[in-house]
Design a protein around this motif. Structure first.
Motif, PDB file in Angstrom:
ATOM      1  N   SER A  39       0.826  -1.176  -0.154  1.00 42.28           N
ATOM      2  CA  SER A  39      -0.006   0.183  -0.089  1.00 42.28           C
ATOM      3  C   SER A  39       0.903   1.247   0.116  1.00 42.28           C
ATOM      4  CB  SER A  39      -0.888  -0.119   1.068  1.00 42.28           C
ATOM      5  OG  SER A  39      -0.082   0.061   2.339  1.00 42.28           O
ATOM      6  N   LYS A  40       0.371   2.520  -0.235  1.00 37.63           N
ATOM      7  CA  LYS A  40       1.021   3.771  -0.538  1.00 37.63           C
ATOM      8  C   LYS A  40       1.539   3.994   0.998  1.00 37.63           C
ATOM      9  CE  LYS A  40      -1.126   5.563  -4.332  1.00 37.63           C
ATOM     10  NZ  LYS A  40      -2.003   6.762  -5.185  1.00 37.63           N
ATOM     11  N   GLN A  41       0.648   4.140   2.019  1.00 36.63           N
ATOM     12  CA  GLN A  41       1.031   4.321   3.336  1.00 36.63           C
ATOM     13  C   GLN A  41       2.310   3.177   3.881  1.00 36.63           C
ATOM     14  OE1 GLN A  41       0.047   7.191   4.950  1.00 36.63           O
ATOM     15  NE2 GLN A  41       1.890   6.736   6.053  1.00 36.63           N
ATOM     16  N   GLU A  42       1.984   2.006   3.531  1.00 36.22           N
ATOM     17  CA  GLU A  42       2.990   1.061   3.878  1.00 36.22           C
ATOM     18  C   GLU A  42       4.514   1.331   3.391  1.00 36.22           C
ATOM     19  OE1 GLU A  42       4.005  -3.775   3.905  1.00 36.22           O
ATOM     20  OE2 GLU A  42       2.055  -3.145   2.812  1.00 36.22           O
ATOM     21  N   ALA A  43       4.269   1.967   2.054  1.00 35.97           N
ATOM     22  CA  ALA A  43       5.768   2.195   1.258  1.00 35.97           C
ATOM     23  C   ALA A  43       6.183   3.412   1.868  1.00 35.97           C
ATOM     24  CB  ALA A  43       5.579   2.507  -0.096  1.00 35.97           C
ATOM     25  N   ILE A  44       5.475   4.548   2.386  1.00 34.17           N
ATOM     26  CA  ILE A  44       5.891   5.484   2.839  1.00 34.17           C
ATOM     27  C   ILE A  44       6.643   5.212   4.261  1.00 34.17           C
ATOM     28  CG2 ILE A  44       5.155   7.911   4.077  1.00 34.17           C
ATOM     29  CD1 ILE A  44       2.973   8.089   1.642  1.00 34.17           C
ATOM     30  N   ASP A  45       5.882   4.258   5.206  1.00 34.49           N
ATOM     31  CA  ASP A  45       6.498   4.233   6.398  1.00 34.49           C
ATOM     32  C   ASP A  45       7.549   3.225   6.653  1.00 34.49           C
ATOM     33  OD1 ASP A  45       3.971   5.338   7.554  1.00 34.49           O
ATOM     34  OD2 ASP A  45       2.886   3.573   7.748  1.00 34.49           O
ATOM     35  N   LYS A  46       7.732   2.473   5.416  1.00 34.79           N
ATOM     36  CA  LYS A  46       8.811   1.569   5.564  1.00 34.79           C
ATOM     37  C   LYS A  46      10.137   2.306   5.014  1.00 34.79           C
ATOM     38  CE  LYS A  46       6.966  -3.111   4.871  1.00 34.79           C
ATOM     39  NZ  LYS A  46       6.731  -4.295   4.012  1.00 34.79           N
ATOM     40  N   LEU A  47      10.013   3.388   3.889  1.00 37.77           N
ATOM     41  CA  LEU A  47      10.991   4.139   3.360  1.00 37.77           C
ATOM     42  C   LEU A  47      11.442   5.145   4.577  1.00 37.77           C
ATOM     43  CD1 LEU A  47       9.798   4.249  -0.124  1.00 37.77           C
ATOM     44  CD2 LEU A  47      12.076   3.358   0.595  1.00 37.77           C
ATOM     45  N   LEU A  48      10.582   5.653   4.940  1.00 41.59           N
ATOM     46  CA  LEU A  48      11.034   6.697   6.096  1.00 41.59           C
ATOM     47  C   LEU A  48      11.735   6.224   7.252  1.00 41.59           C
ATOM     48  CD1 LEU A  48       7.582   8.809   6.470  1.00 41.59           C
ATOM     49  CD2 LEU A  48       9.781   9.415   5.332  1.00 41.59           C
ATOM     50  N   GLU A  49      11.303   4.886   7.686  1.00 36.51           N
ATOM     51  CA  GLU A  49      11.797   4.179   8.910  1.00 36.51           C
ATOM     52  C   GLU A  49      13.440   3.807   8.128  1.00 36.51           C
ATOM     53  OE1 GLU A  49      11.735  -0.056  11.047  1.00 36.51           O
ATOM     54  OE2 GLU A  49       9.979   0.856  10.177  1.00 36.51           O
ATOM     55  N   TRP A  50      13.383   3.187   7.154  1.00 35.79           N
ATOM     56  CA  TRP A  50      14.840   2.882   6.386  1.00 35.79           C
ATOM     57  C   TRP A  50      15.861   4.156   6.345  1.00 35.79           C
ATOM     58  CZ3 TRP A  50      17.556  -1.117   5.202  1.00 35.79           C
ATOM     59  CH2 TRP A  50      18.693  -1.028   4.167  1.00 35.79           C
ATOM     60  N   PHE A  51      15.305   5.192   6.066  1.00 33.30           N
ATOM     61  CA  PHE A  51      16.109   6.395   6.067  1.00 33.30           C
ATOM     62  C   PHE A  51      16.182   7.265   7.278  1.00 33.30           C
ATOM     63  CE2 PHE A  51      15.317   5.665   1.313  1.00 33.30           C
ATOM     64  CZ  PHE A  51      16.779   5.781   0.775  1.00 33.30           C
ATOM     65  N   GLY A  52      15.854   6.721   8.387  1.00 36.71           N
ATOM     66  CA  GLY A  52      15.554   7.381   9.545  1.00 36.71           C
ATOM     67  C   GLY A  52      14.943   8.812   9.469  1.00 36.71           C
ATOM     68  N   VAL A  53      13.985   9.148   8.660  1.00 38.09           N
ATOM     69  CA  VAL A  53      13.351  10.417   8.655  1.00 38.09           C
ATOM     70  C   VAL A  53      12.099  10.474   9.323  1.00 38.09           C
ATOM     71  CG1 VAL A  53      12.192  12.052   6.923  1.00 38.09           C
ATOM     72  CG2 VAL A  53      14.518  10.597   6.131  1.00 38.09           C
ATOM     73  N   ASP A  54      11.608  11.611  10.129  1.00 33.98           N
ATOM     74  CA  ASP A  54      10.590  11.505  11.036  1.00 33.98           C
ATOM     75  C   ASP A  54       9.482  12.328  10.155  1.00 33.98           C
ATOM     76  OD1 ASP A  54      11.555  10.022  13.107  1.00 33.98           O
ATOM     77  OD2 ASP A  54      12.476  11.790  13.940  1.00 33.98           O
ATOM     78  N   THR A  55       9.860  13.395   9.488  1.00 33.76           N
ATOM     79  CA  THR A  55       8.840  13.896   8.711  1.00 33.76           C
ATOM     80  C   THR A  55       9.353  14.796   7.535  1.00 33.76           C
ATOM     81  OG1 THR A  55       9.832  16.195   9.616  1.00 33.76           O
ATOM     82  CG2 THR A  55       7.834  15.175  10.868  1.00 33.76           C
ATOM     83  N   TYR A  56       8.518  14.903   6.635  1.00 29.07           N
ATOM     84  CA  TYR A  56       8.882  15.234   5.313  1.00 29.07           C
ATOM     85  C   TYR A  56       8.100  16.584   4.633  1.00 29.07           C
ATOM     86  CZ  TYR A  56       5.161  12.292   3.705  1.00 29.07           C
ATOM     87  OH  TYR A  56       3.912  11.839   3.644  1.00 29.07           O
ATOM     88  N   THR A  57       8.610  17.279   3.781  1.00 27.16           N
ATOM     89  CA  THR A  57       7.716  18.172   2.966  1.00 27.16           C
ATOM     90  C   THR A  57       7.170  17.636   1.892  1.00 27.16           C
ATOM     91  OG1 THR A  57       9.678  19.385   2.177  1.00 27.16           O
ATOM     92  CG2 THR A  57       8.603  20.119   4.200  1.00 27.16           C
ATOM     93  N   GLU A  58       7.861  16.683   1.156  1.00 25.23           N
ATOM     94  CA  GLU A  58       7.366  16.182  -0.014  1.00 25.23           C
ATOM     95  C   GLU A  58       7.933  14.824  -0.150  1.00 25.23           C
ATOM     96  OE1 GLU A  58       7.261  17.242  -4.740  1.00 25.23           O
ATOM     97  OE2 GLU A  58       7.793  18.532  -3.322  1.00 25.23           O
ATOM     98  N   PHE A  59       7.030  13.725  -0.520  1.00 22.00           N
ATOM     99  CA  PHE A  59       7.519  12.375  -0.616  1.00 22.00           C
ATOM    100  C   PHE A  59       6.945  11.933  -2.088  1.00 22.00           C
ATOM    101  CE2 PHE A  59       6.903   7.989  -0.630  1.00 22.00           C
ATOM    102  CZ  PHE A  59       7.777   7.664   0.315  1.00 22.00           C
ATOM    103  N   ASP A  60       7.872  11.534  -3.017  1.00 17.52           N
ATOM    104  CA  ASP A  60       7.493  11.012  -4.193  1.00 17.52           C
ATOM    105  C   ASP A  60       8.311   9.675  -4.783  1.00 17.52           C
ATOM    106  OD1 ASP A  60       6.694  11.040  -6.917  1.00 17.52           O
ATOM    107  OD2 ASP A  60       7.974  12.327  -7.454  1.00 17.52           O
ATOM    108  N   LEU A  61       7.441   8.644  -4.865  1.00 14.93           N
ATOM    109  CA  LEU A  61       7.883   7.369  -5.265  1.00 14.93           C
ATOM    110  C   LEU A  61       7.281   6.849  -6.409  1.00 14.93           C
ATOM    111  CD1 LEU A  61       9.208   4.609  -4.209  1.00 14.93           C
ATOM    112  CD2 LEU A  61       7.153   4.166  -2.968  1.00 14.93           C
ATOM    113  N   GLU A  62       7.720   6.149  -7.335  1.00 18.14           N
ATOM    114  CA  GLU A  62       7.380   5.265  -8.182  1.00 18.14           C
ATOM    115  C   GLU A  62       7.859   3.860  -8.533  1.00 18.14           C
ATOM    116  OE1 GLU A  62       7.632   7.661 -12.013  1.00 18.14           O
ATOM    117  OE2 GLU A  62       6.628   9.391 -11.176  1.00 18.14           O
ATOM    118  N   VAL A  63       7.140   3.025  -8.458  1.00 19.49           N
ATOM    119  CA  VAL A  63       7.954   1.653  -8.474  1.00 19.49           C
ATOM    120  C   VAL A  63       6.927   0.914  -9.744  1.00 19.49           C
ATOM    121  CG1 VAL A  63       8.208  -0.391  -7.677  1.00 19.49           C
ATOM    122  CG2 VAL A  63       8.246   1.683  -6.136  1.00 19.49           C
TER     123      VAL A  63
END
Length: 155
Positions: A117-141
């Motif tokens: 899911s989109k939210q799962e992808a966001i959560d996993k990537l933020l955790e991987w990179f150690g980012v708590d907040t973001y102003t823009e998130f753009d992912l294409e797979v």
């Protein structure tokens, strides 16, 4: 006559070798005696389970933190493989083989699938990179089966 016997012996030998190698066995037959592991989707494209890749041939990620580009990851599998792994927060800027090592770690750890899911992808990537907040998130797979996971979020 001797030539016929020679050719006949070579033909019998060739048939025995081909038979021993499994020539003519249907790999999709679930009852075949030498089956070890069968994957139903093996012929439909690559996946991590079938050993043909990660299940996708293109991955692009950009994360802005406080309005500044901080994270960029790119994996594009075509004639000219392109890989980029940048994490400005950790001071990492890699390309080519060095980037592929980090991307491989991330892809194996996160295991993206077409059902992610989109939210799962966001959560996993933020955790991987150690980012708590973001102003823009753009992912294409771009997955092997033609589906696309496209996430564009702004805060």
């Amino acid at each position: 006559m001797k030539n016929i016997v020679k050719y006949g012996a070579v033909l019998v030998f060739a048939l025995l070798v081909l038979g021993a190698c499994g020539f003519g066995k249907d790999p999709d037959d679930r009852n075949r005696e030498d089956a070890t592991v069968l994957h139903e989707n093996e012929k439909e494209g690559g996946s991590l389970e079938t050993g043909n890749g990660y299940g996708f041939d293109q991955f692009e990620l950009e994360i802005e933190v406080d309005g500044h580009d901080m994270i960029e990851a790119k994996y594009k599998m075509d004639r000219n493989m392109e890989t980029i792994y940048k994490n400005q927060l950790a001071g990492i800027d890699l390309k080519d083989d060095e980037a592929m090592v980090k991307l491989d770690e991330m892809f194996i750890d996160i295991l993206f699938t077409k059902d992610t899911s989109k939210q799962e992808a966001i959560d996993k990537l933020l955790e991987w990179f150690g980012v708590d907040t973001y102003t823009e998130f753009d992912l294409e797979v771009y997955f092997d089966d033609g589906t696309i996971l496209d996430v564009e979020e702004k805060h």
